[in-house]
Design a protein around this motif. Structure first.
Motif, PDB file in Angstrom:
ATOM      1  N   ALA A 100       2.441   1.966 -40.203  1.00 60.01           N
ATOM      2  CA  ALA A 100       2.409   1.250 -38.924  1.00 60.01           C
ATOM      3  C   ALA A 100       2.073   2.181 -37.767  1.00 60.01           C
ATOM      4  CB  ALA A 100       3.752   0.567 -38.668  1.00 60.01           C
ATOM      5  N   SER A 101       2.423   3.455 -37.904  1.00 58.87           N
ATOM      6  CA  SER A 101       2.207   4.420 -36.823  1.00 58.87           C
ATOM      7  C   SER A 101       0.782   4.960 -36.795  1.00 58.87           C
ATOM      8  CB  SER A 101       3.179   5.592 -36.959  1.00 58.87           C
ATOM      9  OG  SER A 101       4.512   5.174 -36.846  1.00 58.87           O
ATOM     10  N   ILE A 102       0.266   5.308 -37.962  1.00 56.69           N
ATOM     11  CA  ILE A 102      -1.029   5.992 -37.993  1.00 56.69           C
ATOM     12  C   ILE A 102      -2.075   5.268 -38.840  1.00 56.69           C
ATOM     13  CG2 ILE A 102       0.087   8.216 -37.589  1.00 56.69           C
ATOM     14  CD1 ILE A 102      -0.347   8.930 -40.508  1.00 56.69           C
ATOM     15  N   GLY A 103      -1.705   4.167 -39.490  1.00 57.58           N
ATOM     16  CA  GLY A 103      -2.655   3.418 -40.298  1.00 57.58           C
ATOM     17  C   GLY A 103      -2.552   3.762 -41.773  1.00 57.58           C
ATOM     18  N   SER A 138       3.138  24.896 -31.472  1.00 55.46           N
ATOM     19  CA  SER A 138       3.487  25.509 -32.756  1.00 55.46           C
ATOM     20  C   SER A 138       3.862  24.474 -33.807  1.00 55.46           C
ATOM     21  CB  SER A 138       4.673  26.467 -32.579  1.00 55.46           C
ATOM     22  OG  SER A 138       5.862  25.751 -32.236  1.00 55.46           O
ATOM     23  N   ALA A 139       3.986  23.208 -33.428  1.00 50.32           N
ATOM     24  CA  ALA A 139       4.429  22.170 -34.364  1.00 50.32           C
ATOM     25  C   ALA A 139       3.434  21.999 -35.504  1.00 50.32           C
ATOM     26  CB  ALA A 139       4.622  20.847 -33.637  1.00 50.32           C
ATOM     27  N   ARG A 140       3.978  21.819 -36.698  1.00 52.95           N
ATOM     28  CA  ARG A 140       3.167  21.557 -37.882  1.00 52.95           C
ATOM     29  C   ARG A 140       3.851  20.438 -38.671  1.00 52.95           C
ATOM     30  NH1 ARG A 140       0.483  24.099 -35.108  1.00 52.95           N
ATOM     31  NH2 ARG A 140      -0.809  25.913 -35.532  1.00 52.95           N
ATOM     32  N   PHE A 141       3.064  19.479 -39.132  1.00 54.32           N
ATOM     33  CA  PHE A 141       3.593  18.295 -39.789  1.00 54.32           C
ATOM     34  C   PHE A 141       3.021  18.179 -41.205  1.00 54.32           C
ATOM     35  CE2 PHE A 141       3.437  17.609 -35.250  1.00 54.32           C
ATOM     36  CZ  PHE A 141       4.621  16.950 -34.940  1.00 54.32           C
ATOM     37  N   THR A 142       3.899  17.982 -42.185  1.00 58.31           N
ATOM     38  CA  THR A 142       3.440  17.759 -43.554  1.00 58.31           C
ATOM     39  C   THR A 142       4.515  17.001 -44.327  1.00 58.31           C
ATOM     40  OG1 THR A 142       2.482  18.821 -45.522  1.00 58.31           O
ATOM     41  CG2 THR A 142       4.335  19.943 -44.492  1.00 58.31           C
ATOM     42  N   LEU A 143       4.083  16.181 -45.287  1.00 58.00           N
ATOM     43  CA  LEU A 143       5.058  15.474 -46.124  1.00 58.00           C
ATOM     44  C   LEU A 143       5.436  16.298 -47.359  1.00 58.00           C
ATOM     45  CD1 LEU A 143       4.159  11.665 -46.059  1.00 58.00           C
ATOM     46  CD2 LEU A 143       6.127  12.825 -45.058  1.00 58.00           C
ATOM     47  N   ALA A 144       4.460  16.599 -48.194  1.00 56.53           N
ATOM     48  CA  ALA A 144       4.642  17.535 -49.319  1.00 56.53           C
ATOM     49  C   ALA A 144       5.540  17.019 -50.443  1.00 56.53           C
ATOM     50  CB  ALA A 144       5.171  18.892 -48.822  1.00 56.53           C
ATOM     51  N   TYR A 145       5.965  15.772 -50.410  1.00 56.54           N
ATOM     52  CA  TYR A 145       6.792  15.248 -51.496  1.00 56.54           C
ATOM     53  C   TYR A 145       6.059  15.270 -52.833  1.00 56.54           C
ATOM     54  CZ  TYR A 145      10.194  13.187 -48.191  1.00 56.54           C
ATOM     55  OH  TYR A 145      11.155  12.978 -47.225  1.00 56.54           O
ATOM     56  N   THR A 146       4.822  14.763 -52.839  1.00 52.02           N
ATOM     57  CA  THR A 146       4.117  14.643 -54.111  1.00 52.02           C
ATOM     58  C   THR A 146       3.772  16.006 -54.703  1.00 52.02           C
ATOM     59  OG1 THR A 146       1.992  14.367 -52.951  1.00 52.02           O
ATOM     60  CG2 THR A 146       3.202  12.367 -53.563  1.00 52.02           C
ATOM     61  N   LEU A 176      -1.978   7.486 -46.316  1.00 52.61           N
ATOM     62  CA  LEU A 176      -2.259   7.855 -47.708  1.00 52.61           C
ATOM     63  C   LEU A 176      -2.754   9.295 -47.807  1.00 52.61           C
ATOM     64  CD1 LEU A 176      -3.905   4.562 -48.987  1.00 52.61           C
ATOM     65  CD2 LEU A 176      -1.820   5.625 -49.905  1.00 52.61           C
ATOM     66  N   ARG A 177      -3.586   9.701 -46.868  1.00 59.65           N
ATOM     67  CA  ARG A 177      -4.058  11.098 -46.870  1.00 59.65           C
ATOM     68  C   ARG A 177      -2.878  12.050 -46.705  1.00 59.65           C
ATOM     69  NH1 ARG A 177      -5.928  14.505 -42.166  1.00 59.65           N
ATOM     70  NH2 ARG A 177      -6.779  16.377 -43.158  1.00 59.65           N
ATOM     71  N   VAL A 178      -1.993  11.735 -45.776  1.00 58.63           N
ATOM     72  CA  VAL A 178      -0.836  12.601 -45.533  1.00 58.63           C
ATOM     73  C   VAL A 178       0.058  12.657 -46.761  1.00 58.63           C
ATOM     74  CG1 VAL A 178       1.271  12.834 -44.145  1.00 58.63           C
ATOM     75  CG2 VAL A 178      -0.889  12.271 -43.044  1.00 58.63           C
ATOM     76  N   ALA A 179       0.236  11.522 -47.454  1.00 59.69           N
ATOM     77  CA  ALA A 179       1.138  11.464 -48.604  1.00 59.69           C
ATOM     78  C   ALA A 179       0.535  12.044 -49.877  1.00 59.69           C
ATOM     79  CB  ALA A 179       1.564  10.014 -48.857  1.00 59.69           C
ATOM     80  N   LEU A 180      -0.770  11.874 -50.062  1.00 54.27           N
ATOM     81  CA  LEU A 180      -1.400  12.262 -51.328  1.00 54.27           C
ATOM     82  C   LEU A 180      -2.014  13.657 -51.309  1.00 54.27           C
ATOM     83  CD1 LEU A 180      -3.147   8.875 -52.214  1.00 54.27           C
ATOM     84  CD2 LEU A 180      -0.947   9.745 -53.047  1.00 54.27           C
TER      85      LEU A 180
END
Length: 259
Positions: A148-151, A125-133, A156-160
């Motif tokens: 360092a963890s995922i490249g 059920s885990a879901r991961f998102t940054l969503a700051y921007t 950048l994809r996760v953040a943008l």
């Protein structure tokens, strides 16, 4: 009600975010309570720390309603980011192996906190998102260390683009160590803990230090840059508009998009 519970038994400290009804928001009170629990684990000199969240989420991240209500959002977020970053640094530097257990959403600073662990174990059920921007803010909580963890380009994809990623997707990019069905998550975590407890603690301490120092030698400086960046964003026109739009459940219109 205690916002963070702490239990120690047989060399294992279990730290649980306990405001499950509100999705374990990382507000100042929660982060302060978490800091006390992490310090206690260090004082107790435990072998393993298991970090989890009560209820339907690991953590939805920062309390955006508090940002919107603050007379001085810049100072509020500066204080909160500094406090959270001290916790993240402590998790990185402590000798104990830190295992985060994610069930449900780990969003914003919740994702940052989960990824501060040495091993991330997730339920389906885990879901991961940054969503700051999405709300006009820059990432904090150690989010920049995801490079360092995922490249770099995955980070950048996760953040943008702010995708909501599943446990399996995060396992595929290397952040999540193991994925278990939710009903089997607890037993999966206990197996990981048992494996760690059966190994050489001294060797594990050295392995953690060597790998972390090589992968993120500038971690402390990165956390400070994150604090300065999100502080500036919080009191910017885009930051104020993003928070206001989030609370009003409307699409933001960022001033910087229309110079």
């Amino acid at each position: 009600m205690s916002l963070v519970s702490y239990e120690r038994h047989d060399g294992v400290a279990r730290i649980r975010l306990s405001d499950g009804e509100r999705g374990n928001p990382l507000d100042q009170a929660m982060v302060d309570a978490l800091a006390r629990a992490v310090r206690q684990a260090r004082v107790d000199d435990v072998h393993v720390v298991v970090l989890s969240g009560e209820g339907r989420a690991f953590s939805f991240g920062g309390d955006v309603s508090a940002f919107g209500a603050a007379e001085d959002p810049e100072q509020l977020i500066d204080d909160l980011a500094e406090s959270l970053h001290r916790v993240v640094s402590e998790l990185h530097r402590m000798d104990a192996v830190v295992v985060s257990v994610v069930r449900g959403p780990a969003a914003g600073a919740g994702l940052s906190l989960a990824s501060a662990a040495d091993l991330v174990i997730a339920g389906t059920s885990a879901r991961f998102t940054l969503a700051y921007t999405k709300i006009g803010l820059s990432p904090d909580g150690g989010s920049s260390l995801l490079t360092a963890s995922i490249g770099l380009h995955r980070a950048l994809r996760v953040a943008l683009l702010n995708p909501v990623l599943t446990a399996e997707e995060m396992r595929a990019v290397g952040l999540v160590a193991e994925v278990h069905a939710d009903e089997e998550l607890e037993s999966g975590v206990e197996q990981v803990v048992a494996t760690l407890r059966s190994g050489s603690r001294a060797a594990q301490v050295e392995a953690k230090r060597l790998l972390r120092e090589t992968a993120t030698p500038g971690a402390e400086a990165a956390l400070r840059r994150e604090t300065l960046a999100i502080r500036a964003r919080a009191d910017s026109p885009d930051g104020r508009e993003g928070v206001a739009a989030f609370l009003a459940k409307r699409t933001p219109v960022f001033p910087s998009n229309n110079p």
